[in-house]
Design a protein around this motif. Structure first.
Motif, short mmCIF file in Angstrom:
data_model
loop_
_atom_site.label_atom_id
_atom_site.label_comp_id
_atom_site.label_asym_id
_atom_site.label_seq_id
_atom_site.Cartn_x
_atom_site.Cartn_y
_atom_site.Cartn_z
N ASP A 21 0.82 -1.21 0.00
CA ASP A 21 0.00 0.00 0.00
C ASP A 21 0.85 1.27 0.00
O ASP A 21 0.41 2.32 0.42
CB ASP A 21 -0.94 0.00 1.20
CG ASP A 21 -0.18 0.05 2.53
OD1 ASP A 21 1.04 -0.16 2.51
OD2 ASP A 21 -0.82 0.30 3.56
N SER A 22 2.09 1.18 -0.51
CA SER A 22 3.01 2.32 -0.49
C SER A 22 3.69 2.54 -1.83
O SER A 22 3.92 1.60 -2.58
CB SER A 22 4.10 2.11 0.57
OG SER A 22 3.54 2.00 1.85
N ALA A 38 9.26 5.89 1.49
CA ALA A 38 8.00 5.20 1.26
C ALA A 38 6.86 6.13 1.69
O ALA A 38 6.93 6.77 2.74
CB ALA A 38 7.94 3.90 2.05
N ALA A 40 2.55 6.25 1.91
CA ALA A 40 1.31 5.48 1.81
C ALA A 40 0.50 5.98 0.62
O ALA A 40 0.41 7.19 0.37
CB ALA A 40 0.50 5.61 3.09
N LEU A 41 -0.06 5.06 -0.15
CA LEU A 41 -0.86 5.44 -1.31
C LEU A 41 -2.00 6.38 -0.94
O LEU A 41 -2.35 7.27 -1.72
CB LEU A 41 -1.42 4.19 -2.00
CG LEU A 41 -0.42 3.39 -2.82
CD1 LEU A 41 -1.04 2.07 -3.28
CD2 LEU A 41 0.10 4.18 -4.00
N THR A 42 -2.56 6.23 0.24
CA THR A 42 -3.66 7.10 0.66
C THR A 42 -3.19 8.53 0.90
O THR A 42 -4.01 9.45 0.92
CB THR A 42 -4.32 6.56 1.94
OG1 THR A 42 -3.32 6.41 2.95
CG2 THR A 42 -5.00 5.22 1.68
N ASP A 43 -1.87 8.75 1.09
CA ASP A 43 -1.33 10.09 1.31
C ASP A 43 -0.87 10.77 0.02
O ASP A 43 -0.52 11.95 0.03
CB ASP A 43 -0.14 10.03 2.28
CG ASP A 43 -0.58 9.70 3.69
OD1 ASP A 43 -1.76 9.93 4.02
OD2 ASP A 43 0.26 9.20 4.46
#
Length: 85
Positions: A21-22, A38, A40-43
Motif C-alpha cells: 500500500d506504499s 515510502a 502510503a498510497l492514501t497520502d
C-alpha cells in the motif's frame, strides 16, 4: 518523478515502485547517498512525470529563432549600410 503528498510536500523520487500500500522510491539529498522513501498510497495527492513534448519543443525552437532573427535584422542592416558607404 514528483510525488505531491496530502500535507503539501513535494518529493522528487527515482526508481519508483509500488509495494503493498506504499509508493517507494529513492530521494537524493545534497551531497548524500540516495535515501529510500515510502509514502502510503492514501497520502499521495498527485504523481507527475517530466516528459519531452515534441510539439511544444518545436514551438519553442521556432519562437527562439524568430526572436533571434528579429534582433539580428537591425544589426545586419547597420553592417550592410556601413559597408556600402
Amino acid at each position: 518523478m514528483r510525488i505531491t503528498v496530502r500535507d503539501g510536500r513535494v518529493l522528487t523520487l527515482t526508481a519508483l515502485g509500488i509495494s503493498g500500500d506504499s509508493v517507494i522510491g529513492l530521494r537524493r539529498g545534497a551531497g548524500r547517498d540516495p535515501a529510500r522513501v515510502a509514502v502510503a498510497l492514501t497520502d499521495v495527492r498527485a504523481v507527475e512525470d517530466r516528459r519531452v513534448d515534441p510539439g511544444r519543443t518545436r514551438e519553442l525552437v521556432v519562437i527562439v529563432a524568430r526572436v533571434a532573427a528579429a534582433l539580428a535584422l537591425p544589426f545586419i542592416y547597420v553592417v550592410a549600410s556601413v559597408s556600402t558607404t
